[in-house]
Design an enzyme around this catalytic site. Structure first.
Site, PDB file in Angstrom:
ATOM      1  N   THR A 208       0.835  -1.202   0.000  1.00  0.00           N
ATOM      2  CA  THR A 208       0.000   0.000   0.000  1.00  0.00           C
ATOM      3  C   THR A 208       0.875   1.260   0.000  1.00  0.00           C
ATOM      4  OG1 THR A 208      -1.827  -1.069   1.114  1.00  0.00           O
ATOM      5  CG2 THR A 208      -1.544   1.259   1.597  1.00  0.00           C
ATOM      6  N   GLY A 261      -4.987  -5.428   7.032  1.00  0.00           N
ATOM      7  CA  GLY A 261      -6.024  -4.428   7.240  1.00  0.00           C
ATOM      8  C   GLY A 261      -7.071  -4.774   8.267  1.00  0.00           C
TER       9      GLY A 261
HETATM   10  N1  ASP Z   1      -3.653  -2.440   4.595  1.00  0.00           N
HETATM   11  C1  ASP Z   1      -3.914  -2.920   3.265  1.00  0.00           C
HETATM   12  C2  ASP Z   1      -5.172  -3.742   3.277  1.00  0.00           C
HETATM   13  O1  ASP Z   1      -5.386  -4.486   4.206  1.00  0.00           O
HETATM   14  C3  ASP Z   1      -2.824  -3.743   2.714  1.00  0.00           C
HETATM   15  C4  ASP Z   1      -1.486  -3.070   2.691  1.00  0.00           C
HETATM   16  O2  ASP Z   1      -1.141  -2.330   3.605  1.00  0.00           O
HETATM   17  O3  ASP Z   1      -0.759  -3.271   1.715  1.00  0.00           O
HETATM   18  O4  ASP Z   1      -5.914  -3.678   2.326  1.00  0.00           O
END
Ligand code: ASP
Length: 341
Positions: A208, A261
């Site tokens: 992300t 997440g």
């Molecule tokens: N936090 C993001 C999610 O759960 C994933 C990530 O941080 O890459 O969608």
């Protein structure tokens, strides 16, 4: 550290004690405006020897370009909101990060993108979840904030809203494809045949992207954009578009998260970091460390976060071995890093 000019009228014995309203109008004003910027390109588990020098240099160059984009706005007196959007857009355009081009594949072999943005001093926010044709999800999140009465739009409704905004560029869903992400989907799906569910299994690279900025007006903004998690299904939405979970800012602190997440949502991670600063007087560093490195792992999750406060302090804790990150401090010192060094 920022220094303040406070009118010391009472100390000089020149006037009667200030009324409450007068005290409010005497709130500290920065003597010299400062700016700061921190960005991330995702937490995860990348072994040093698994990352070629070429890939590492390319990722570092992208992080530098994102810092440059945000900093150009901050140093010319622009807003933190513009700066975080600009920095995130650079990373959305890079195929190396899990946002925009290069987003992970869902279980059906497509892409569903999530993003959110918030201005700390006004607490105005915008978010989109599960969009499929929007080249820059962070731009659409900002459009939700500025051109709709809502905070969060999802799926077909968010796409319909995008239809009403000519400035929002659209692309076919396959435009987000990259070979690397397809290989990751294939690996996740073959593991899934052996296990009931791989969504959320640690040992992945999350990827992300996010940014938090402090502008010359003393305002903080935060933004996060993602493709979510590889092999996600059933319209799964992660923390990134949820204000308070993956993204938060108030007038003294801002956060963008990256990690598993579901645990960021359950623990309201981004908000909890800033709440500790606001309610307990914790330092930014203590607050961010405690939430990311104690609370999230104790619950079974993993990941990292970037955080920044109104004095320009920056924190970048992570518990996953790597977090692509970059920063520019108020004194102008800057850097990018991937590993724990
Ligand atoms: N936090 C993001 C999610 O759960 C994933 C990530 O941080 O890459 O969608």
């Amino acid at each position: 550290m920022r220094s303040y000019l406070v009118v010391p009228a009472l100390v000089l014995g020149l006037t009667a004690p200030a009324t409450q309203a007068q005290q409010r109008s005497m709130s500290p004003t920065p003597a010299t405006p400062i700016t700061a910027l921190v960005i991330h390109g995702g937490a995860g588990y990348v072994a040093r020897d698994a990352l070629s020098m070429e890939d590492e240099n390319a990722a570092r160059a992208d992080l530098d370009a994102a810092l440059d984009a945000g900093n150009a706005i901050l140093s010319s007196g622009g807003t933190a909101l513009d700066a975080v959007e600009a920095a995130v857009q650079v990373l959305e355009e890079s195929p190396r990060f899990n946002a925009g081009k290069g987003a992970v594949f869902n279980a059906e072999g497509g892409h569903e993108l999530d993003a959110s943005i918030i201005a700390g001093h006004t607490r105005r926010a915008g978010a989109v979840a599960g969009v499929t044709t929007v080249r820059s999800p962070i731009a659409l999140a900002r459009a939700v904030m500025e051109h709709s009465p809502h905070v969060m739009l999802a799926g077909g409704g968010a796409e319909a809203f995008a239809d009403t905004r000519p400035e929002i560029e659209r692309v076919p869903n396959q435009w987000f494809d990259t070979d690397k992400r397809r290989r990751q989907l294939e690996a996740a799906q073959s593991k899934a045949q052996a296990r009931a569910d791989t969504a959320g299994e640690p040992g992945r690279y999350f990827g992300t992207v996010g940014a938090v900025a402090l502008d010359q007006h003393g305002h903080i903004a935060a933004a996060t954009s993602t493709g979510g998690m590889t092999n996600k299904k059933w319209g799964r939405v992660g923390d990134a578009p949820i204000i308070g979970a993956g993204t938060w800012a108030d007038d003294r602190c801002g956060v963008s998260g990256t990690g598993w997440g579901e645990f960021y949502i359950r623990n309201a991670v981004a908000h909890d970091i800033c709440a500790r600063v606001a309610y307990r007087g914790d330092s930014l560093r203590d607050a961010a460390e405690e939430v990311v490195n104690t609370i999230v792992p104790a619950a079974g999750g993993d990941g990292g976060a970037i955080a920044l406060d109104r004095d320009g302090n920056i924190a970048m804790p992570f518990n996953s071995g790597t977090m692509y990150r970059g920063w520019i401090r108020p004194d102008g010192s800057r850097g990018v890093a991937i590993f724990e060094d």
